[in-house]
Every structure is written in structure tokens, then in C-alpha cells.
Design an enzyme around this catalytic site. Structure first.
Site, PDB file in Angstrom:
ATOM      1  N   GLN A 370       0.826  -1.207   0.000  1.00  0.00           N
ATOM      2  CA  GLN A 370       0.000   0.000   0.000  1.00  0.00           C
ATOM      3  C   GLN A 370       0.862   1.260   0.000  1.00  0.00           C
ATOM      4  O   GLN A 370       1.687   1.462   0.885  1.00  0.00           O
ATOM      5  CB  GLN A 370      -0.930   0.023   1.226  1.00  0.00           C
ATOM      6  CG  GLN A 370      -1.983  -1.054   1.218  1.00  0.00           C
ATOM      7  CD  GLN A 370      -1.543  -2.323   1.912  1.00  0.00           C
ATOM      8  OE1 GLN A 370      -0.347  -2.561   2.095  1.00  0.00           O
ATOM      9  NE2 GLN A 370      -2.497  -3.159   2.290  1.00  0.00           N
ATOM     10  N   GLN A 392       0.309  -0.164  -5.884  1.00  0.00           N
ATOM     11  CA  GLN A 392      -0.847  -0.593  -5.090  1.00  0.00           C
ATOM     12  C   GLN A 392      -1.450   0.605  -4.378  1.00  0.00           C
ATOM     13  O   GLN A 392      -0.758   1.400  -3.748  1.00  0.00           O
ATOM     14  CB  GLN A 392      -0.436  -1.657  -4.070  1.00  0.00           C
ATOM     15  CG  GLN A 392      -1.609  -2.182  -3.245  1.00  0.00           C
ATOM     16  CD  GLN A 392      -1.247  -3.402  -2.410  1.00  0.00           C
ATOM     17  OE1 GLN A 392      -0.207  -4.021  -2.617  1.00  0.00           O
ATOM     18  NE2 GLN A 392      -2.107  -3.757  -1.475  1.00  0.00           N
ATOM     19  N   ASP A 393      -2.794   0.727  -4.479  1.00  0.00           N
ATOM     20  CA  ASP A 393      -3.553   1.780  -3.779  1.00  0.00           C
ATOM     21  C   ASP A 393      -3.144   3.185  -4.226  1.00  0.00           C
ATOM     22  O   ASP A 393      -3.006   4.104  -3.403  1.00  0.00           O
ATOM     23  CB  ASP A 393      -3.387   1.654  -2.263  1.00  0.00           C
ATOM     24  CG  ASP A 393      -4.075   0.431  -1.688  1.00  0.00           C
ATOM     25  OD1 ASP A 393      -4.640  -0.349  -2.465  1.00  0.00           O
ATOM     26  OD2 ASP A 393      -4.047   0.252  -0.466  1.00  0.00           O
ATOM     27  N   ASP A 414      -5.706  -2.835  -6.657  1.00  0.00           N
ATOM     28  CA  ASP A 414      -6.714  -1.977  -6.017  1.00  0.00           C
ATOM     29  C   ASP A 414      -6.351  -0.501  -6.183  1.00  0.00           C
ATOM     30  O   ASP A 414      -6.472   0.293  -5.248  1.00  0.00           O
ATOM     31  CB  ASP A 414      -6.826  -2.300  -4.519  1.00  0.00           C
ATOM     32  CG  ASP A 414      -7.071  -3.776  -4.247  1.00  0.00           C
ATOM     33  OD1 ASP A 414      -7.642  -4.451  -5.109  1.00  0.00           O
ATOM     34  OD2 ASP A 414      -6.679  -4.248  -3.167  1.00  0.00           O
ATOM     35  N   ARG A 483     -12.597  -5.805  -7.380  1.00  0.00           N
ATOM     36  CA  ARG A 483     -12.925  -6.851  -6.416  1.00  0.00           C
ATOM     37  C   ARG A 483     -13.531  -6.188  -5.176  1.00  0.00           C
ATOM     38  O   ARG A 483     -13.248  -5.016  -4.883  1.00  0.00           O
ATOM     39  CB  ARG A 483     -11.693  -7.677  -6.049  1.00  0.00           C
ATOM     40  CG  ARG A 483     -10.533  -6.907  -5.446  1.00  0.00           C
ATOM     41  CD  ARG A 483      -9.419  -7.849  -5.026  1.00  0.00           C
ATOM     42  NE  ARG A 483      -8.281  -7.144  -4.448  1.00  0.00           N
ATOM     43  CZ  ARG A 483      -7.313  -7.754  -3.761  1.00  0.00           C
ATOM     44  NH1 ARG A 483      -7.357  -9.071  -3.575  1.00  0.00           N
ATOM     45  NH2 ARG A 483      -6.305  -7.055  -3.262  1.00  0.00           N
TER      46      ARG A 483
END
Length: 579
Positions: A370, A392-393, A414, A483
Site C-alpha cells: 500500500q 498498489q492503492d 486496487d 474486487r
């Protein structure tokens, strides 16, 4: 941050004048027998004090907390058949919010005391580990108390904008969930336990207030509020006042900025943080062309700093010299001990935030997990002609109402996530090559945790295609549209181009069967080699082919404050569906 005395007085007057629901008669006339409120009646037509509370609280997520709240708020009152169901529900809602404000103020005081204790008792090398999670809660509680005060004040006004109230309650709940997520990283068990229990309790109060609000609204659906899908409007929402609209399209030379950031010393400040601090200390500066908005021109250069625009600093605009010219870079990440919330290179919580012509980067890399580039929890925010880059993120669309236009977003896992009500239009969304050993990308991870929240991700008239590092090897990786991060995750992709990097299944589970029947994922009239729905997942919550009416609910006109658009600077689009 507390409720002002006039608000409390108004609340007490309202309670005194209204017929308190807990001793009222729940009667629904024949003409409204099909009403949502008919569930609170019984054949005799009259409920006792305790029965009325129990009947109402059955329809909240935490009935025991609801009953305790409303019973403790009650005072003796004679029953009256003149009371309406709608009126008594509104009074119950106000009682719930009143109690919730008190709980939020208590939680904020606790977070403040814990944060001060951490800072006094720990050396600098560990302060971000210890201070991070509890200070996250403090910042989020500041914001929540502010929103709950707004709910209280606004709900006592007639008329008022129900979408505002809905947004504030939804965001206040999201704030507490984010606090709890940050606390999971806290290694100091005693403080974690105290703050965790308090945040959990406050979440219950907010959830119940949100449920009671929805009951007063008769569970009106967004679809019922849609405007004519063929109505044409222009490019920016009415929350950007007429005096400020030119800021979104005007050249830098035409704008009279309140602060100019230049690394060579030719401006008013050498760093963005200094400029923000200066404007916060002096108050919102007004110039003839900005209508009171604080405009910071960040000249070309690469700025290695972390930007935080707090709840109290509203209507800030950051304008750069262009994507790839004005660059803000950070590298905080979860592997180095930061909470996800605190990893953001740029974070904006003050309402009315606008960013234009800037590249925002978190360069921690794909293996650091993250690592947020931009986090936005500002209501009525606009991000225009920017580039948001990470892995990520990357983009944390944390809460409230947001709009992104002509913006490029790069990431892996994500990389668009959060629980705001957000619409992306004419944006480019680029999945990148994952970290070594990683085989999957997930474009979205939407975090709606309650069916009562008015949140979701809407990707409309955008392009989703492999980034330059993924394109040559895309057959070796699997990229999914999203997701479900939380149980009621909601994401719509419509009238967008999807290239062949998108896996045929389209969507991926989070873990086992979690949320597959309670999520709401939908597609509508997408194009490109990755747009076929013939091989898509078969989940109960997935909608392979939305109707035009269903899709309209997630357009700019239907999803973000309904009809809040006015003619603007000339880049036209439909407030509804394209074509």
C-alpha cells in the site's frame, strides 16, 4: 467542533413541539398503506412507548444500541393521535444524531489525549508508528464531528438538501471504519483496545442514524431522482461557483494566484507546504478573480514533500504548469510502517478541493504494497487534467462526492479504492506491470460497507488499457475491473473502452464467496476487445448488461448530488448517458 448552543436550543424546541415517537400512535392511512412506513403499524393501530421504540429499531443495523439511545433520550409525553409517522421518524432521527454527536465528541477527546501522550512519551524514530493510527482517528474524528454538526443543523432547517445529509452520514461512517483499519497496525495493545472499542461503538451510532435517515426518506432510490438522460449539460458542477469556473480552463497567466510556489525563490514560497500553512494562518485570501478560493500556483519542478489539506482548510486549488512539468513525489508505504491513510503524497480533506495540471506520484514501487499517491476526502472536489501515479492503492477516493476529468491513473493492485461517491469521465486508467511474483491487477476495490451509503465508483466514458510496461507482457498477467473490498462494494463501468488486458471474467472475488451476492457491479455498453460480457462472473450481485435507466443512476447527473450542473467553460458532455 461541538454543536453550538443555538443548534442545541433548536433541537430541544423541535423535540418539545414534535410528538415524540416513543409515545406516539403509528397510524398509516389507507392511501399510504403501501408506504415503507406501514411496517411499523399493527392491527390495533397503537403502540406503547417501548413497543414503538422496538418496532422502529428492528429496522436499524444495531437494534439494542438504537433502543438504548432512544429510550435514554426520551422524556414523558402524552400520546396524541395527531402525530404523523413521517414526523415521528424525523424526531427519532434527530434524537439519534444528537446522541451520535455526543459520542463523536467523546471519541475525539480520547483520540486527542492519546495522541498527545504518544508525542510526549516517544522518541522521534518511533513517532510515526505510534502516532500514525491514533492520529488518523483524530483527524477522521475532527472531520466526522464537523459533518455530524452539519447534519444536525441542516436537518433542523426547512427545506434542506437530503443528499448533503446522506453524504455526511455515509462519510462519517467511512471515517470510523478507516480509523479501525489504521488501528489494526497499532502494536501498542492498550491504546489500540481503548480506541478500537470507542470507534466500534461510534460506528454503531452512526450506522443507526443513517438507517433512520433512510427510513425518513422512505428509502427513495437514486433511480427515482434521475434527470432526463437526454438532457445536455456542460462540463463542471454547480459546486464550482460562476466566479471560479474559469479557474478550471483558464491559462495560468490569466489567474491571479494567492500564492506562487517556485523552487528558485521567484515566487511567494519555495514549498507547497509553506504556501498552505501561510494561507491557513492568514485565512482564505480573496483576489478579484477567484471568488474567495485560495489558489496556489505550483510552478514547474519536482517537489519532494507531503501535502495535507485538513478539514478546516476549504476551497483550496492547486494548479500546476502541466502534467509532467509540475510533479509532487513521495514514497511512504505500508512496508515501512505507515498506515495506508498516512502514505498519501497529497491528501485533501477540506471541502471544495481542486487540483489541475499536476502529476502526483508515490514512487515506493510495486513491492512495497500500500502506497497512496493521492487521497481525497473533500466534498465536492474536482481533479482535472492531472496524472496520478503509483502501484498498489494509487488513488484513495476516501469519502464524499468527487469528480475526475481528463485525468490519468496508473497502478496495479486496487489502485482506485475508497468509499466516496465518485465519477470518472474521459479519464485514462492504466494497469501497470505488477511486482515480481504478482500475477494480478485489480483496477478498483470499492469499500461500501452499508447498503444505506450513497457511495460507489462510476467509470464513465473512460479508457482502461495496459500501461506501457504491461502492454508487451499483458498475456502473462490477469487484470480485473475490480474486487469487493467491503460487503456492499459498488462499481459501474459504462460506455468505456476496455482493451484485451482485461480478463474475460471481468471481476475477481476478494476471498471465497465474500460479498458476491451483496455487491453491486455493473457494465453498460462498453467497447473494445476486453468488453465482452460472455465470459463474465455469474455472481448474484453482478449485472452484465444494465438497462439504460439503471446506468443513468450512475452518471454525473444521477449519482453526484443529482442535478448539480450548470453551463461552464465549453467542454461539453451529457449529464446522462452518451448518445
Amino acid at each position: 467542533m461541538s454543536v453550538c448552543l443555538s443548534t442545541i436550543s433548536m433541537f430541544k424546541i423541535k423535540l418539545a413541539v414534535a410528538i415524540l415517537f416513543f409515545s406516539s400512535i403509528f397510524i398509516v392511512e389507507a392511501s399510504t398503506s403501501q408506504s415503507h412506513f406501514s411496517k411499523f403499524t399493527r392491527s390495533s393501530g397503537e403502540l406503547s412507548h417501548e413497543e414503538a421504540i422496538s418496532s422502529l429499531c428492528e429496522h436499524t443495523p444495531h437494534p439494542a444500541t438504537c433502543e438504548s439511545t432512544l429510550l435514554s433520550s426520551s422524556s414523558s409525553s402524552s400520546s396524541s393521535s395527531s402525530s404523523s409517522t413521517r414526523g415521528t421518524l424525523e424526531v427519532a432521527f434527530l434524537q439519534s444524531v444528537h446522541s451520535t454527536v455526543a459520542k463523536a465528541q467523546h471519541a475525539r477527546a480520547l483520540a486527542y489525549n492519546l495522541t498527545i501522550s504518544h508525542r510526549q512519551n516517544n522518541d522521534d524514530s518511533s513517532v510515526h508508528f505510534r502516532d500514525g493510527s491514533v492520529s488518523d482517528c483524530l483527524e477522521l474524528l475532527d472531520d466526522a464531528v464537523d459533518m455530524l454538526d452539519n447534519v444536525m443543523t441542516t436537518s433542523l432547517s426547512k427545506p434542506h438538501n437530503d443528499d448533503d445529509v446522506h453524504t455526511w452520514l455515509s462519510a462519517a461512517l467511512t471515517n470510523q471504519e478507516t480509523c479501525l483499519e489504521s488501528l489494526e497496525k497499532d502494536k501498542f495493545k492498550t491504546d489500540k483496545s481503548i480506541m478500537d472499542a470507542t470507534a466500534q461503538n461510534l460506528s454503531q451510532y452512526i450506522s443507526n442514524s443513517l438507517a433512520l435517515f433512510m427510513l425518513t426518506m422512505g428509502s427513495k432510490s437514486k433511480e427515482a431522482k434521475n434527470a432526463n438522460p437526454n438532457r445536455k449539460l456542460l462540463s463542471f458542477p454547480t459546486w464550482v461557483p460562476a466566479a471560479e469556473r474559469k479557474l478550471l480552463e483558464a491559462s495560468v497567466e490569466e489567474i491571479e494566484a494567492d500564492a506562487v510556489v517556485a523552487q528558485d525563490g521567484s515566487g511567494t514560497h519555495k514549498s507547497i507546504g509553506e504556501a498552505l500553512k501561510g494561507l491557513l494562518l492568514t485565512g482564505s485570501l480573496e483576489s478579484s478573480g477567484t471568488g474567495g478560493r485560495s489558489v496556489i500556483h505550483v510552478t514547474a519542478g519536482t517537489y519532494h514533500e507531503y501535502i495535507n489539506i485538513p478539514t478546516k482548510q476549504k476551497n483550496v486549488m492547486l494548479i500546476g504548469d502541466g502534467v509532467g512539468k509540475t510533479i509532487i513525489v513521495g514514497n511512504r508505504n505500508s512496508d515501512d510502517g505507515w498506515t495506508t491513510y498516512k502514505t498519501a503524497t497529497v491528501a485533501a480533506m477540506g471541502d471544495g478541493f481542486i487540483a489541475r495540471d499536476i502529476t502526483i506520484v508515490n514512487n515506493a514501487g510495486p513491492s512495497k504494497h500500500q502506497a497512496v499517491a493521492l487521497r481525497v476526502g473533500a466534498d465536492k472536489s474536482v481533479v482535472h487534467r492531472c496524472s496520478i501515479m503509483g502501484y498498489q492503492d494509487t488513488l484513495y477516493t476516501h469519502s464524499k462526492r468527487q469528480f475526475y476529468r481528463e485525468t490519468d491513473i496508473y497502478g496495479t493492485v486496487d489502485f482506485i479504492f475508497g468509499n466516496s461517491a465518485v465519477v470518472f469521465q474521459t479519464c485514462n486508467i492504466y494497469p501497470r506491470k505488477p511486482a515480481s511474483g504478482g500475477l494480478k491487477n485489480f483496477v478498483t476495490a470499492q469499500g461500501r460497507s452499508s447498503p444505506d451509503q450513497n457511495t460507489g465508483i462510476s467509470i464513465h466514458n473512460c479508457k482502461i488499457a495496459a500501461a506501457s510496461d504491461l502492454a508487451p507482457v499483458k498475456s502473462s498477467y490477469q487484470t480485473y475491473l475490480g474486487r469487493p473490498w467491503k460487503q456492499y462494494s459498488r462499481t459501474i463501468v459504462m460506455q468505456s473502452f476496455l482493451d484485451d488486458s482485461i480478463n474475460r471474467a471481468g471481476w475477481s472475488p476478494w476471498s471465497g464467496g465474500f460479498a458476491l451476492n451483496t455487491l453491486y457491479y455493473g457494465e453498460y455498453m462498453n467497447s473494445g476487445s476486453g468488453a465482452s460480457t460472455s465470459g463474465r462472473v455469474k455472481w448474484g450481485g453482478y449485472h452484465a448488461s444494465l438497462t439504460s435507466t439503471q446506468a443513468q443512476a450512475f452518471t454525473v447527473g444521477g449519482f453526484i448530488s443529482g442535478n448539480l450542473w450548470l453551463p461552464s467553460t465549453g467542454v461539453s458532455f451529457s449529464s446522462g448517458l452518451i448518445g
